[in-house]
Design a protein around this motif. Structure first.
Motif, mmCIF file in Angstrom:
data_model
loop_
_atom_site.group_PDB
_atom_site.id
_atom_site.type_symbol
_atom_site.label_atom_id
_atom_site.label_comp_id
_atom_site.label_asym_id
_atom_site.label_seq_id
_atom_site.Cartn_x
_atom_site.Cartn_y
_atom_site.Cartn_z
ATOM 1 N N GLU A 256 1.081 -1.038 -0.388
ATOM 2 C CA GLU A 256 -0.210 0.040 -0.242
ATOM 3 C C GLU A 256 0.820 1.148 -0.219
ATOM 4 O OE1 GLU A 256 -3.131 0.197 3.093
ATOM 5 O OE2 GLU A 256 -3.871 -2.120 2.644
ATOM 6 N N GLY B 70 1.266 5.321 -0.593
ATOM 7 C CA GLY B 70 0.172 6.857 -0.490
ATOM 8 C C GLY B 70 -0.280 6.969 0.909
ATOM 9 N N GLU B 71 -1.042 8.500 0.680
ATOM 10 C CA GLU B 71 -1.964 8.764 1.922
ATOM 11 C C GLU B 71 -3.036 9.261 1.776
ATOM 12 O OE1 GLU B 71 -0.190 11.930 4.678
ATOM 13 O OE2 GLU B 71 1.794 11.632 4.153
ATOM 14 N N ARG C 163 -2.494 3.820 -2.696
ATOM 15 C CA ARG C 163 -3.020 2.545 -4.045
ATOM 16 C C ARG C 163 -2.132 1.324 -3.647
ATOM 17 N NH1 ARG C 163 -1.317 5.311 -8.715
ATOM 18 N NH2 ARG C 163 -1.909 7.591 -8.852
ATOM 19 N N ARG D 251 -2.956 7.718 8.326
ATOM 20 C CA ARG D 251 -1.775 5.988 8.201
ATOM 21 C C ARG D 251 -0.601 6.893 6.749
ATOM 22 N NH1 ARG D 251 -3.018 1.214 7.750
ATOM 23 N NH2 ARG D 251 -1.417 0.749 6.394
ATOM 24 N N ALA D 252 0.610 7.158 6.921
ATOM 25 C CA ALA D 252 1.299 7.008 5.962
ATOM 26 C C ALA D 252 2.062 5.721 5.508
ATOM 27 C CB ALA D 252 1.954 7.410 5.801
ATOM 28 N N GLN D 253 2.195 5.745 4.325
ATOM 29 C CA GLN D 253 2.655 4.287 3.594
ATOM 30 C C GLN D 253 2.395 3.579 3.638
ATOM 31 O OE1 GLN D 253 6.362 4.701 2.346
ATOM 32 N NE2 GLN D 253 5.569 7.047 2.664
ATOM 33 N N ARG D 254 2.511 1.920 3.818
ATOM 34 C CA ARG D 254 1.891 1.102 3.375
ATOM 35 C C ARG D 254 1.683 -0.412 4.760
ATOM 36 N NH1 ARG D 254 5.237 0.190 6.735
ATOM 37 N NH2 ARG D 254 7.011 -0.900 6.511
ATOM 38 N N GLU D 255 0.479 -1.175 3.919
ATOM 39 C CA GLU D 255 0.345 -1.905 5.622
ATOM 40 C C GLU D 255 1.788 -2.935 4.621
ATOM 41 O OE1 GLU D 255 -1.988 -2.548 7.288
ATOM 42 O OE2 GLU D 255 -1.933 -3.823 7.639
ATOM 43 N N GLY E 185 1.727 6.132 -10.242
ATOM 44 C CA GLY E 185 2.984 7.048 -9.065
ATOM 45 C C GLY E 185 3.873 6.989 -8.534
ATOM 46 N N VAL E 186 4.055 7.570 -7.333
ATOM 47 C CA VAL E 186 5.947 7.909 -6.927
ATOM 48 C C VAL E 186 5.712 6.652 -6.128
ATOM 49 C CG1 VAL E 186 5.956 9.903 -6.856
ATOM 50 C CG2 VAL E 186 5.051 8.806 -4.820
ATOM 51 N N GLY E 187 6.781 5.184 -6.058
ATOM 52 C CA GLY E 187 6.775 4.487 -5.488
ATOM 53 C C GLY E 187 7.501 4.589 -3.957
ATOM 54 N N VAL E 188 7.567 2.795 -3.601
ATOM 55 C CA VAL E 188 7.843 3.104 -2.186
ATOM 56 C C VAL E 188 8.720 2.001 -1.401
ATOM 57 C CG1 VAL E 188 6.337 1.166 -2.153
ATOM 58 C CG2 VAL E 188 6.627 2.872 0.133
ATOM 59 N N PRO F 144 9.879 0.535 1.571
ATOM 60 C CA PRO F 144 9.346 -0.210 2.830
ATOM 61 C C PRO F 144 11.061 -0.603 3.898
ATOM 62 C CG PRO F 144 7.951 -1.060 0.910
ATOM 63 C CD PRO F 144 8.983 -0.431 1.234
#
Lengths: 217, 298
Positions: A43, A45-46, A51, B2-6, B285-288, B290
């Protein structure tokens, strides 16, 4: 020019169903806890612009495989068609390759594990003691690819000689073929789309491409 | 919000679990043993009977190799380890062992000075090979850098001189080695600072940085500041017990450092998504990445 088998995964199409994970386990009889292929769930974004992206990962069959370079026994080898293989009869299970792989693709199981403690008939039938205490990973279903040389079929086109995960993909996200053949399905797909490869900056030259834009979805 | 990812299914870097304490002991014992052989060769001009440290150095190298033998999945195939000298530093480390034991045995039984120098050089090469084993493992960001090799070598030499200085209460002529020990402790501190800066500049897993942060205070205070002060004070005041105490701290800190590096700070690379894909009419979109603390640039 030698063949170089590669995989292209269209992230726009992957729905995270894990069918490829299940197909891999079925095809290769990996024990519980060992996944030669799995699908990451990310997941980003905010809220409200959040996404979710699904990303299948496995051995990237790198052209410059760090696992092979560090392997002290020559158990890990690279074939002329680009597949990175492990000879279970030579591997000593030192785990150096596990540390060298930046894709978390390798596992070593020291003891047998079964889904429900005691082995089921199917697990007994497919148990391979040669895989205990040695490194294992995705093979790109090399037995199928080897079959292509006998039958004249084309990996990535004919299902019988294509990796099980690619065959199983319900959304058509996974593609396989020879990237050194400019006319192969995968080469044309990659030419027509935008893609990246995982951790390219480490110099591994991986053989798995992730498509994120371009072409027809 | 909550930002970022699960996080699902090992996306962020995770602590490696395949090299446990047995793997770490290869570096702890082997590095100290190789460093001790190198230090003993340097101490040859002092005219002391150095057979005991030579034997201890060989025993430590042997103990390290035995530890790693206990760890591997197929121990009875261990001799296959010699098959890839062209690229594998693990093979090269193994290839160094027989000549180390041969030259060490010559130095021990015949008290041959040339053999001791050869054993010292080979011991140093053994420590270097261990550093290169770690550097070649690019799946572990804490290891895949030259500063890590330098730190392994500096630690091995410090441990070697430290173990020799532990014998100062028995052989007071070894007191003078307290000064090179203190210098090596200072060098190790500088290399450690460079290594930490290197990680911050290039980026590293959060877990790696946290593990090293937790370790740093004890490592610097006990393994460097206290060790150097005790060693120099002991040498200056001709108090062998003080030198031995400082040396003990320097050696202990080296062992703890290698345990931390191999078993605690060794997080995997994890996964990165450089771009999120376009979906339907949605733009990419922008990546990540973690679990990763990005570098601050050079």
């Amino acid at each position: 020019m030698n063949k170089r088998y590669a995989m292209a995964i269209d992230l726009r199409r992957c729905v995270g169903c894990q069918t490829c994970t299940a197909a891999c386990k079925s095809a290769n009889a990996t024990p519980p806890g060992v996944q030669w292929r799995r699908v990451l769930d990310l997941e980003t974004g905010e809220f409200p612009d959040v996404r979710r992206t699904f990303m299948p990962v496995a051995c990237m069959h790198c052209a410059n495989p760090p696992c092979m370079h560090v392997c002290p026994t020559t158990a890990t080898k690279q074939r002329e068609d680009g597949l990175v293989t492990i000879d279970y009869d030579i591997c000593i299970g030192c785990a150096n390759c596990v540390m060298a792989c930046p894709y978390d693709a390798r596992s070593i199981e020291h003891l047998p594990h079964y889904a429900y403690g005691e082995p089921m008939k199917s697990e007994t039938a497919r148990f391979d003691a040669g895989r205990l205490g040695v490194a294992t990973k995705c093979t790109f279903c090399k037995e199928r690819i080897d079959q292509a040389a006998i039958t004249g079929q084309i990996p990535g086109v004919d299902p019988e000689v294509t990796p099980a995960c690619v065959n199983s993909c319900i959304s058509g996200a996974m593609h396989f073929g020879d990237v050194n053949d400019a006319n192969s399905n995968i080469s044309r797909l990659l030419a027509d789309t935008e893609s990246f490869r995982m951790h390219e900056e480490l110099g591994t030259d991986p053989s798995v491409y992730y498509i994120w834009d371009g072409g027809d979805q | 919000m909550r930002a970022q990812r699960e996080i699902v299914d090992r996306v962020p870097p995770r602590r490696q679990m395949d090299w446990d304490i047995r793997g770490a002991l290869n570096f702890i014992f082997g590095g100290a043993g190789g460093g001790l052989l190198a230090a003993t060769a340097c101490a040859q001009p002092l005219g002391v009977d150095l057979r005991a440290p030579v034997a201890l150095g060989l025993a430590l190298v042997g103990a390290g190799l035995f530890s790693v033998w206990l760890k591997i999945g197929r121990p009875w195939r261990a001799l296959w380890v010699f098959r890839r000298p062209s690229t594998s530093w693990m093979t090269r480390e193994a290839l160094l062992a027989p000549p180390i034991f041969l030259s060490g045995a010559l130095a021990f039984f015949w008290q041959s000075a040339p053999a001791l120098y050869v054993a010292g050089l080979l011991g140093l090469a053994f420590v270097y090979a261990q550093g290169r084993i770690l550097k070649a493992n690019i799946g572990i960001p804490a290891w895949r850098r030259w500063s890590c090799v330098a730190l392994i070598v500096a630690t091995g030499l410090t441990e070697g001189f430290g173990i020799l200085c532990l014998a100062a209460p028995v052989w007071p002529s070894l007191l003078s080695l307290a000064y090179p020990l203190a210098a090596l402790v200072a060098v190790r501190f500088l290399v450690w600072r460079y290594y930490r800066g290197d990680l911050r500049r290039t980026g590293a897993p959060d877990g790696t940085l946290r593990s090293l942060d937790e370790f740093e205070f004890r490592f610097v205070l006990i393994g460097h500041a206290s060790a150097a002060v005790l060693a120099i004070a002991g040498a200056y005041a001709s108090l062998p017990a003080l030198v031995a105490a400082g040396a003990g701290l320097a050696v202990l800190a080296g062992a703890l450092f290698k345990y931390t590096l191999v078993c605690r700070a060794a997080f995997t690379q994890g996964f990165a998504l450089p771009r999120t894909p376009s979906r339907g009419r949605g733009a990419p979109g922008v990546g990540v990445q973690p679990g990763w603390r990005q570098g601050q640039g050079r």
